[in-house]
Design a protein around this motif. Structure first.
Motif, PDB file in Angstrom:
ATOM      1  N   ASP A 333       0.763  -1.244  -0.134  1.00 25.80           N
ATOM      2  CA  ASP A 333       0.002  -0.077   0.073  1.00 25.80           C
ATOM      3  C   ASP A 333       0.767   1.229   0.039  1.00 25.80           C
ATOM      4  O   ASP A 333       0.312   2.446  -0.140  1.00 25.80           O
ATOM      5  N   THR A 334       2.142   1.163   0.124  1.00 25.57           N
ATOM      6  CA  THR A 334       2.935   2.383   0.127  1.00 25.57           C
ATOM      7  C   THR A 334       3.335   2.788  -1.230  1.00 25.57           C
ATOM      8  O   THR A 334       3.647   2.044  -1.956  1.00 25.57           O
ATOM      9  N   PRO A 335       2.971   4.197  -1.542  1.00 29.01           N
ATOM     10  CA  PRO A 335       3.336   4.631  -2.936  1.00 29.01           C
ATOM     11  C   PRO A 335       4.574   4.824  -3.053  1.00 29.01           C
ATOM     12  O   PRO A 335       5.552   5.275  -2.156  1.00 29.01           O
ATOM     13  N   TRP A 336       4.722   4.821  -4.261  1.00 31.89           N
ATOM     14  CA  TRP A 336       6.424   4.939  -4.963  1.00 31.89           C
ATOM     15  C   TRP A 336       6.707   6.380  -4.376  1.00 31.89           C
ATOM     16  O   TRP A 336       8.000   6.652  -4.250  1.00 31.89           O
ATOM     17  N   GLU A 337       5.985   7.336  -4.767  1.00 30.97           N
ATOM     18  CA  GLU A 337       6.073   8.505  -4.616  1.00 30.97           C
ATOM     19  C   GLU A 337       6.660   8.894  -3.120  1.00 30.97           C
ATOM     20  O   GLU A 337       7.596   9.727  -2.832  1.00 30.97           O
ATOM     21  N   GLU A 338       5.975   8.402  -2.073  1.00 30.59           N
ATOM     22  CA  GLU A 338       6.596   8.414  -0.769  1.00 30.59           C
ATOM     23  C   GLU A 338       7.869   7.816  -0.645  1.00 30.59           C
ATOM     24  O   GLU A 338       8.623   8.199   0.139  1.00 30.59           O
ATOM     25  N   ILE A 339       8.154   6.745  -1.117  1.00 33.62           N
ATOM     26  CA  ILE A 339       9.568   6.018  -1.062  1.00 33.62           C
ATOM     27  C   ILE A 339      10.302   7.066  -1.600  1.00 33.62           C
ATOM     28  O   ILE A 339      11.563   7.130  -0.955  1.00 33.62           O
ATOM     29  N   GLU A 340      10.143   7.568  -2.582  1.00 32.47           N
ATOM     30  CA  GLU A 340      11.381   8.335  -3.436  1.00 32.47           C
ATOM     31  C   GLU A 340      11.341   9.634  -2.489  1.00 32.47           C
ATOM     32  O   GLU A 340      12.575  10.273  -2.268  1.00 32.47           O
ATOM     33  N   ARG A 341      10.420  10.078  -2.052  1.00 27.30           N
ATOM     34  CA  ARG A 341      10.791  11.443  -1.428  1.00 27.30           C
ATOM     35  C   ARG A 341      11.404  11.467  -0.166  1.00 27.30           C
ATOM     36  O   ARG A 341      12.154  12.078   0.150  1.00 27.30           O
ATOM     37  N   ASN A 342      10.996  10.322   0.585  1.00 25.33           N
ATOM     38  CA  ASN A 342      11.678  10.102   2.026  1.00 25.33           C
ATOM     39  C   ASN A 342      13.193   9.462   1.528  1.00 25.33           C
ATOM     40  O   ASN A 342      13.872   9.730   2.482  1.00 25.33           O
ATOM     41  N   SER A 343      13.435   8.752   0.713  1.00 26.64           N
ATOM     42  CA  SER A 343      14.770   8.168   0.633  1.00 26.64           C
ATOM     43  C   SER A 343      15.845   9.133  -0.259  1.00 26.64           C
ATOM     44  O   SER A 343      16.801   9.074  -0.198  1.00 26.64           O
ATOM     45  N   MET A 344      15.247  10.131  -1.224  1.00 24.96           N
ATOM     46  CA  MET A 344      15.617  10.694  -2.073  1.00 24.96           C
ATOM     47  C   MET A 344      16.602   9.712  -3.246  1.00 24.96           C
ATOM     48  O   MET A 344      17.630  10.197  -3.651  1.00 24.96           O
ATOM     49  N   LEU A 345      15.984   8.680  -3.283  1.00 25.50           N
ATOM     50  CA  LEU A 345      16.580   7.917  -4.313  1.00 25.50           C
ATOM     51  C   LEU A 345      15.437   7.495  -5.380  1.00 25.50           C
ATOM     52  O   LEU A 345      14.224   7.649  -5.141  1.00 25.50           O
ATOM     53  N   ARG A 346      15.744   7.140  -6.548  1.00 24.13           N
ATOM     54  CA  ARG A 346      15.078   6.807  -7.756  1.00 24.13           C
ATOM     55  C   ARG A 346      14.431   5.389  -7.588  1.00 24.13           C
ATOM     56  O   ARG A 346      15.327   4.438  -7.159  1.00 24.13           O
ATOM     57  N   ARG A 347      13.095   5.238  -7.698  1.00 27.84           N
ATOM     58  CA  ARG A 347      12.777   3.923  -8.037  1.00 27.84           C
ATOM     59  C   ARG A 347      13.534   2.994  -8.877  1.00 27.84           C
ATOM     60  O   ARG A 347      13.423   1.752  -8.299  1.00 27.84           O
ATOM     61  N   ALA A 348      14.147   3.465  -9.866  1.00 30.39           N
ATOM     62  CA  ALA A 348      14.631   2.362 -10.806  1.00 30.39           C
ATOM     63  C   ALA A 348      15.881   1.896 -10.053  1.00 30.39           C
ATOM     64  O   ALA A 348      16.246   0.827 -10.306  1.00 30.39           O
ATOM     65  N   ASP A 349      16.430   2.714  -9.296  1.00 28.58           N
ATOM     66  CA  ASP A 349      17.709   2.253  -8.723  1.00 28.58           C
ATOM     67  C   ASP A 349      17.326   1.154  -7.594  1.00 28.58           C
ATOM     68  O   ASP A 349      18.075   0.287  -7.295  1.00 28.58           O
TER      69      ASP A 349
END
Length: 766
Positions: A333-349
């Motif tokens: 349920d965790t959106p990728w947008e929130e993952i990228e914002r909090n980690s400052m890393l790209r989804r692809a990486d």
């Protein structure tokens, strides 16, 4: 094998062009040798270091192999030994020439550089000088003072260098005296491990042994600077890379030790060979963003499972774990947008890392204080365990979780009773063995002890090594509070900041270092310590003591205990110190499973393993299984910084070990000179309207009404993530609020303090 070409640091920022190791390490050792002048015997001492029958290094706690290299020491290990064996002395003549008020103005480096302490000393307030005393006087006066103080208002602190034997006596002294106030340096670094791992796998320490590094096919690094903090580990990493192991690193700072390495013990690589590329992928996660990064990897693993199946070890999960369904639901349920914002890393990486992990059969997760020193550090650890559990990577050869500890025996001291929690100690057995009635109430850890210092509850502080006053958070607030203590006793080898913050009665008690011969009634003694991988090693010093007045740490503890405690025929302090084998027998009696045949196994090559139930897939948790943790947040800071607020990451340089500053060369980061620097990336410097070399003040943004600031920092461009600044520990400890600590363990948030930058002369933060 060919390794991917690694990204160079940002343009126009300091950069160390060479690999870690190499000739730079040799020059670093040579510089300290010339500076400290340890004498010709130092070469023999170094050749015995970390070898069976030799002495164990007082620097890091990395493992000692059964078949050691010719030179089984690293740059910082050699510096630590040379620093100990200096020919410079700090004796009565020095203290007669310098008042304590004057010494308080000296730098950390200059205080320790004076040399080895040679005589027991007592502070004289009338003259503001330390004066020499006899050992008999010191023990008698300190013991008498302790008998008049409420034990519950007393702290017995220990750093991570004391041996198992000394640590056992120290905690026994404390409990016989009447308290469990036993904070140690672990409370400031890896207590999050002790509490967090215990919660999710039932073990307070890592599950790996050295052999696992010869079988793993992937290693994940989080928040650990191997090149500076445990360089001997690089040998294992180099061998792993050469046989095809994939290494992925997550760290806000691009540390050279995990980028490339040249082995100083390999003549061909030192002269003609190319560096070994260590990390296949190096991702500069934002401070506190590891939860999100791990969530992203896990999320893609679920996607891969949906696509092709057999990615998650369903049989292991069903048999050995609990709460997997709640974890899976939360991650999906965790959106990728929130993952990228909090980690400052790209989804692809993150998806790329997940792909490698899904193809790897045996994976080790390694971490350091980049995970533990956050207000939600326990969740960092829970998320790394989640990732490993998904594919059954705990409890089998070549896989596991491996926190890398700092001080050489910080893990071992906890093993033999240095804990404020009596529930973790065999109190019943100790009461039976020694005829004691030991208090069962929980004592003070480092954070609570510091609170008690500030509010005046603490009356007596005894320190077995270390530099507590300099290492703790909120150091600017605490300095003045030391004057209010009735008693302050410091067991030490060299002068440091803590010794200048005197109390109503203060004592300096000098001790041997580990490389020196420890001769007692029965002859030369051996001591022992535990490494990061739970192996116990014997250690024997051979060097002549720096002064005829020096006592061993164990002898000092015994002398203090005899002078303080009422007579008890079962507390045979003098006999125990006369032959340390008796102390090891007592340790074995208290922990018979872990220390069976202790004396017989003391010098087992590679150390003897004290065991770990989680490694055998025996989960000593509340549920009886390994615990999945559904994350309720994606940032270990709580929330990532916004606007002009930044996150401070405190750093150690290549020229220091904890609070000990050997010099002013942070070679592996390309930084030289004074330590009053503030590292920011060039874009952040511009965003704040600053320029390189400008002097700024760093202000803590923690909302508790306390003004915390460090001034005179020089802006220096460096390769860091956005919204992140770096500065040296312990100089910026005054910015770290005592209340900013891991919510389960109390570990201070040295890697995640909210701050603002103010140009000096400006009325408002930028």
């Amino acid at each position: 094998m060919d390794r991917p070409k690694e990204k160079r640091q940002r343009k126009d920022t300091p950069f160390y062009e060479a690999a870690s190791g190499s000739w730079g390490s040799v020059r670093g050792i040579a510089r300290v040798l010339l500076d400290q002048k340890p004498g010709p015997g130092v070469v023999r001492t170094l050749m015995r270091q970390n070898k069976p029958g030799g002495h164990m290094c007082t620097s890091c706690a990395w493992a000692k192999p059964a078949k050691p290299n010719l030179f089984e020491f690293c740059e910082n290990g050699a510096k630590a030994t040379v620093w100990d064996l200096t020919t410079d002395r700090c004796g009565p003549d020095f203290f007669a020439a310098h008042s304590v008020s004057e010494l308080r103005t000296w730098s950390d480096h200059d205080l320790e550089k004076i040399g080895r302490l040679t005589h027991p000393m007592r502070y004289d307030a009338a003259s503001d000088h330390y004066l020499p005393v006899t050992w008999e006087e010191a023990f008698r006066e300190i013991g008498g003072r302790l008998r008049g103080i409420d034990p519950k208002q007393t702290v017995f602190y220990t750093s991570g260098k004391a041996s198992l034997e000394t640590a056992f006596l120290w905690q026994l002294f404390a409990r016989a005296y009447g308290h469990n106030n036993l904070p140690d340096s672990s409370n400031m670094c890896h207590e999050t491990t002790s509490v967090g791992l215990k919660k999710v796998i039932g073990s307070p320490v890592g599950t790996c042994v050295l052999e696992d590094f010869t079988h793993c096919d992937m290693i994940l690094f989080f928040g650990q600077n191997t090149g500076t903090n445990s360089p001997r580990f690089l040998h294992e990493l180099q061998r792993a890379v050469q046989r095809g192991c994939k290494i992925v690193t997550f760290n806000p700072v691009r540390e050279r030790g995990l980028v490339e390495f040249v082995n100083p013990q390999n003549p061909s690589q030192m002269t003609l060979g190319s560096p070994t590329r260590i990390s296949d992928i190096y991702l500069q996660v934002r401070p506190g963003g590891d939860i999100a990064a791990l969530a992203g990897i896990c999320k893609h693993l679920f996607a891969l499972e949906d696509q092709r199946g057999s990615v998650i070890d369903r049989a292991f999960v069903a048999e050995h774990t609990s709460d997997f369904e709640a974890f899976e639901a939360r991650i999906r349920d965790t959106p990728w947008e929130e993952i990228e914002r909090n980690s400052m890393l790209r989804r692809a990486d993150l998806e790329q890392v997940a792909e490698i992990y899904a193809r790897s059969e045996k994976v080790i997760g390694i971490y350091g204080m980049g995970l533990t020193q956050h207000v939600h550090g326990w969740l960092n650890i829970g998320m790394l365990v989640n990732l490993l559990l998904m594919r059954g990577n705990i409890g089998r050869r070549g896989a596991g979780i491996s926190p890398v500890r700092g001080h050489s025996n910080v893990q071992g001291q906890r093993t033999v009773g240095i804990s404020e929690k009596p529930s973790l100690v065999p109190i019943d057995k100790m009461e039976e063995l020694f005829g004691l009635s030991i208090p069962r109430d929980e004592g003070w850890n480092t954070a609570v002890a510091t609170e008690k210092l500030l509010d005046g509850t603490l009356k007596a502080f005894l320190s077995l090594g270390g530099n507590f006053a300099r290492a703790i958070p909120d150091q600017g607030r605490t300095d003045a509070a030391w004057a209010g203590l009735d008693l302050n006793v410091q067991v030490a080898t060299k002068l440091n900041r803590s010794h200048t913050l005197v109390s109503r009665e203060s004592w300096l008690l000098p001790c041997l270092v580990r490389a020196e011969e420890d001769r007692q009634a029965s002859g030369p003694q051996a001591v022992s310590m535990e490494d990061s991988l739970s192996h116990i090693h014997g250690s024997v010093g051979k060097r002549p003591p720096a002064s005829a007045w020096l006592l061993s740490e164990a002898a000092i503890v015994a002398g203090l205990a005899e002078a303080t405690l009422p007579a008890n025929p079962k507390l045979r302090w003098r006999d125990w110190v006369g032959d340390y084998r008796h102390i090891r027998d007592l340790i074995e009696a208290c922990w018979p499973e872990q220390f069976a045949a202790f004396n017989a196994r003391l010098f087992t090559p590679g150390g003897f393993y004290r065991g770990n139930a989680a490694r055998e897939r025996q989960w000593k948790t509340e549920s009886g299984k390994a615990q999945f943790t559904a994350p309720d947040k994606l940032c270990a800071l709580g929330e990532p910084p916004e606007g002009k607020e930044m996150t401070l990451v405190t750093l150690r340089s290549n020229d220091q070990f904890n609070t000990t500053i050997y010099g002013f060369s942070d070679r592996l980061r390309g930084l030289e000179g004074p330590r009053n620097v503030l590292l920011m990336n060039p874009e952040e410097i511009a965003r704040h309207g600053l320029h390189e070399g400008q002097r700024v003040t760093l202000e803590c943004a923690w909302s508790d009404g306390v003004d915390r600031r460090v001034s005179g920092l020089r802006v220096t461009a460096y390769d860091l993530p956005d919204s992140c600044v770096g500065a040296y520990y312990p100089e910026t400890n005054p910015l770290v609020p005592l209340a900013a600590r891991d919510e389960l363990s109390g570990t201070p948030a040295y890697k995640g303090t909210p701050v603002r930058v103010r140009a000096e002369g400006s009325a408002a933060p930028l």
